[in-house]
Design an enzyme around this catalytic site. Structure first.
Site, PDB file in Angstrom:
ATOM      1  N   ASP A  50      19.985  12.313  22.064  1.00 51.56           N
ATOM      2  CA  ASP A  50      20.016  13.220  20.920  1.00 51.56           C
ATOM      3  C   ASP A  50      20.175  14.634  21.443  1.00 51.56           C
ATOM      4  O   ASP A  50      19.915  14.914  22.626  1.00 51.56           O
ATOM      5  CB  ASP A  50      18.725  13.108  20.107  1.00 51.56           C
ATOM      6  CG  ASP A  50      18.885  13.591  18.670  1.00 51.56           C
ATOM      7  OD1 ASP A  50      18.924  12.750  17.757  1.00 51.56           O
ATOM      8  OD2 ASP A  50      18.971  14.823  18.462  1.00 51.56           O
TER       9      ASP A  50
ATOM     10  N   ASP B  51      25.198  15.354  23.402  1.00 52.63           N
ATOM     11  CA  ASP B  51      26.053  15.813  22.313  1.00 52.63           C
ATOM     12  C   ASP B  51      27.295  14.927  22.342  1.00 52.63           C
ATOM     13  O   ASP B  51      28.094  14.998  23.283  1.00 52.63           O
ATOM     14  CB  ASP B  51      26.422  17.285  22.527  1.00 52.63           C
ATOM     15  CG  ASP B  51      27.326  17.847  21.436  1.00 52.63           C
ATOM     16  OD1 ASP B  51      27.878  17.062  20.649  1.00 52.63           O
ATOM     17  OD2 ASP B  51      27.498  19.080  21.394  1.00 52.63           O
ATOM     18  N   VAL B  52      27.472  14.087  21.321  1.00 52.52           N
ATOM     19  CA  VAL B  52      28.565  13.113  21.358  1.00 52.52           C
ATOM     20  C   VAL B  52      29.937  13.762  21.197  1.00 52.52           C
ATOM     21  O   VAL B  52      30.957  13.086  21.366  1.00 52.52           O
ATOM     22  CB  VAL B  52      28.387  12.016  20.286  1.00 52.52           C
ATOM     23  CG1 VAL B  52      27.109  11.234  20.516  1.00 52.52           C
ATOM     24  CG2 VAL B  52      28.453  12.584  18.876  1.00 52.52           C
TER      25      VAL B  52
ATOM     26  N   ASN C 264      24.806   5.969  16.155  1.00 55.07           N
ATOM     27  CA  ASN C 264      24.122   6.504  14.982  1.00 55.07           C
ATOM     28  C   ASN C 264      24.437   7.984  14.749  1.00 55.07           C
ATOM     29  O   ASN C 264      24.176   8.503  13.671  1.00 55.07           O
ATOM     30  CB  ASN C 264      22.606   6.311  15.129  1.00 55.07           C
ATOM     31  CG  ASN C 264      21.829   6.866  13.970  1.00 55.07           C
ATOM     32  OD1 ASN C 264      22.077   6.529  12.813  1.00 55.07           O
ATOM     33  ND2 ASN C 264      20.875   7.748  14.257  1.00 55.07           N
TER      34      ASN C 264
ATOM     35  N   SER D 248      28.310   4.119   6.409  1.00 57.49           N
ATOM     36  CA  SER D 248      27.708   4.522   5.139  1.00 57.49           C
ATOM     37  C   SER D 248      28.423   3.809   4.005  1.00 57.49           C
ATOM     38  O   SER D 248      29.608   3.447   4.123  1.00 57.49           O
ATOM     39  CB  SER D 248      27.828   6.039   4.942  1.00 57.49           C
ATOM     40  OG  SER D 248      27.458   6.417   3.630  1.00 57.49           O
TER      41      SER D 248
ATOM     42  N   TYR E 213      33.250  13.400   4.879  1.00 56.51           N
ATOM     43  CA  TYR E 213      32.266  12.487   5.464  1.00 56.51           C
ATOM     44  C   TYR E 213      32.660  11.038   5.182  1.00 56.51           C
ATOM     45  O   TYR E 213      32.615  10.179   6.073  1.00 56.51           O
ATOM     46  CB  TYR E 213      30.904  12.809   4.862  1.00 56.51           C
ATOM     47  CG  TYR E 213      29.779  11.861   5.190  1.00 56.51           C
ATOM     48  CD1 TYR E 213      29.155  11.884   6.439  1.00 56.51           C
ATOM     49  CD2 TYR E 213      29.296  10.970   4.230  1.00 56.51           C
ATOM     50  CE1 TYR E 213      28.097  11.031   6.725  1.00 56.51           C
ATOM     51  CE2 TYR E 213      28.245  10.122   4.508  1.00 56.51           C
ATOM     52  CZ  TYR E 213      27.648  10.156   5.751  1.00 56.51           C
ATOM     53  OH  TYR E 213      26.593   9.313   6.022  1.00 56.51           O
TER      54      TYR E 213
ATOM     55  N   LYS F 290      33.457   8.029   7.845  1.00 62.20           N
ATOM     56  CA  LYS F 290      32.693   6.782   7.830  1.00 62.20           C
ATOM     57  C   LYS F 290      33.596   5.573   7.617  1.00 62.20           C
ATOM     58  O   LYS F 290      33.382   4.516   8.219  1.00 62.20           O
ATOM     59  CB  LYS F 290      31.614   6.853   6.745  1.00 62.20           C
ATOM     60  CG  LYS F 290      30.461   7.796   7.085  1.00 62.20           C
ATOM     61  CD  LYS F 290      29.738   7.346   8.347  1.00 62.20           C
ATOM     62  CE  LYS F 290      28.480   8.136   8.620  1.00 62.20           C
ATOM     63  NZ  LYS F 290      27.778   7.680   9.846  1.00 62.20           N
TER      64      LYS F 290
ATOM     65  N   THR G 255      15.214  10.024   5.005  1.00 62.09           N
ATOM     66  CA  THR G 255      15.247  10.630   6.335  1.00 62.09           C
ATOM     67  C   THR G 255      14.921  12.114   6.205  1.00 62.09           C
ATOM     68  O   THR G 255      14.868  12.653   5.097  1.00 62.09           O
ATOM     69  CB  THR G 255      16.639  10.455   6.972  1.00 62.09           C
ATOM     70  OG1 THR G 255      17.608  11.142   6.169  1.00 62.09           O
ATOM     71  CG2 THR G 255      17.012   8.972   7.080  1.00 62.09           C
TER      72      THR G 255
END
Length: 265
Positions: free
Chosen positions: A37, A63-64, A90, A142, A154, A158, A189
């Site tokens: 993360d 950091d992806v 994730n 999602s 977004y 996804k 969350t």
């Protein structure tokens, strides 16, 4: 159950919410976990919390969107454990908040780079090791990638995760590597911490009459990543409280409820 005994999982965005629940679930079932993360303090705290779990748990900042960091996280996994069996993609999020007709190219690139290309980077770095272990990838997408719930940028990212996973599944199935997707709906969350009323207001959309919890998603991930799902690949599992079935608990008839009410005691 100890379905992950002797196995090693790398979980991206594992500091909180769904990611942290997945880390806890895999560790509870005997797996060793690499928590990654941007929030280094949180992943280190989680690793400390799970120090007495059956498997070993370590924290690696990541950091992806930075390929060198992705490669380094996978290398750190192999250096520590000598193998990688499960990748849980994730990392992601809705980072574009403009009206979609006004979204800039930069906004599109930022959203896709984090959510879609970031997952692709992690798969690319992990693949040589997953082939060796006959491992698998579970990507957290999602319901936005399956139906029109808004957040267009977004949703597109996804949906791309789902298409990408299907193609990887077809390409690498003969080498024993599986690719599956979990598609959550609304989950409690930290992103909702400052909007508790908004979260409660969404309950009526769900036939199961509640908002999802991170543990609901972790349970689905653990199933798909485990030997229990050994003959499942290329699929997307909605974990959505039934929202994709339609209008939830709305009254569909002019004369009264569309269902019979039974005692719940």
């Amino acid at each position: 159950m100890q379905r992950f005994e002797g196995k090693v999982a790398l979980v991206t965005a594992g500091a909180q919410g769904i990611g942290a629940a997945v880390v806890r679930r895999i560790a509870a079932e005997g797996g060793s976990v690499v928590i990654t993360d941007l929030q280094q303090d949180k992943i280190e705290a989680l690793a400390t919390e799970l120090a007495d779990s059956a498997g070993d748990v370590i924290a690696v900042p990541l950091d992806v969107t930075v390929r060198e960091q992705v490669d380094a996280a996978v290398a750190a996994t192999i250096e520590r454990f000598g193998r990688l069996d499960v990748l849980v993609n994730n990392a992601g999020g809705c980072i574009v908040s403009t009206v979609p007709e006004d979204t800039t190219d930069e906004g599109w690139h930022r959203q896709l780079d984090l959510t879609l290309v970031g997952a692709a980077r992690c798969i690319q770095a992990s693949l040589p090791h997953l082939v060796k272990s006959h491992g698998n990838v579970v990507t957290i997408s999602s319901v936005n990638g399956l139906a029109a719930f808004g957040n267009i940028e977004y949703a597109a990212a996804k949906a791309g995760q789902i298409a990408m996973s299907q193609n990887f599944a077809a390409r690498y199935g003969s080498l024993g590597v599986r690719f599956n997707v979990v598609a959550p709906a609304t989950i409690r969350t930290p992103v909702w911490d400052h909007q508790p009323q908004a979260l409660d207001n969404l309950k009526g959309l769900y036939p199961l009459a509640r908002i999802g919890e991170p543990e609901d998603i972790a349970a689905a991930v653990a199933f798909l990543a485990s030997p229990d799902a050994a003959w499942i690949t290329g699929h997307t599992l909605p974990v959505d409280g039934g929202v994709l079935t339609g209008p939830g608990l709305l009254d569909l008839t002019p004369s009264g409820p569309f269902r019979k009410d039974y005692p719940t005691d």
